[in-house]
Scaffold this motif. Structure first.
Motif: not given
Length: 88
Positions: A24-49
């Motif tokens: 998935c490489t198309t950047p998000y540009s929708g209405p929530f683009r300035k919202m904060t998102v938390f990424v737990a376990g970045y780049s691991t098998e346990h990664e969750r957003l």
């Protein structure tokens, strides 16, 4: 648990490459683009957003599983991932 700021997997569009959506490489540009998102376990098998409203859940998940905890903008995510995340 720590809040890190470096993302080794950033493609040419500036989109953070996620373990959970490597093609998935198309950047998000929708209405929530300035919202904060938390990424737990970045780049691991346990990664969750998590959306901002689930910050406490995200922290608990990261802490319980001894994972990194990152804060990003939705615009740094790819389109498909962000749309699924904000489909509430």
């Amino acid at each position: 648990m720590h809040l890190s700021r470096s993302y080794p997997g950033v493609d040419e569009t500036g989109t953070i490459m996620l373990q959970s959506a490597p093609d998935c490489t198309t950047p998000y540009s929708g209405p929530f683009r300035k919202m904060t998102v938390f990424v737990a376990g970045y780049s691991t098998e346990h990664e969750r957003l998590f959306i901002r409203a689930k910050r406490t859940e995200a922290i608990k998940y990261a802490r319980d599983n001894k994972l990194t905890f990152d804060q990003v903008l939705a615009s740094q995510l790819c389109n498909t991932v962000a749309e699924e995340l904000f489909a509430f």
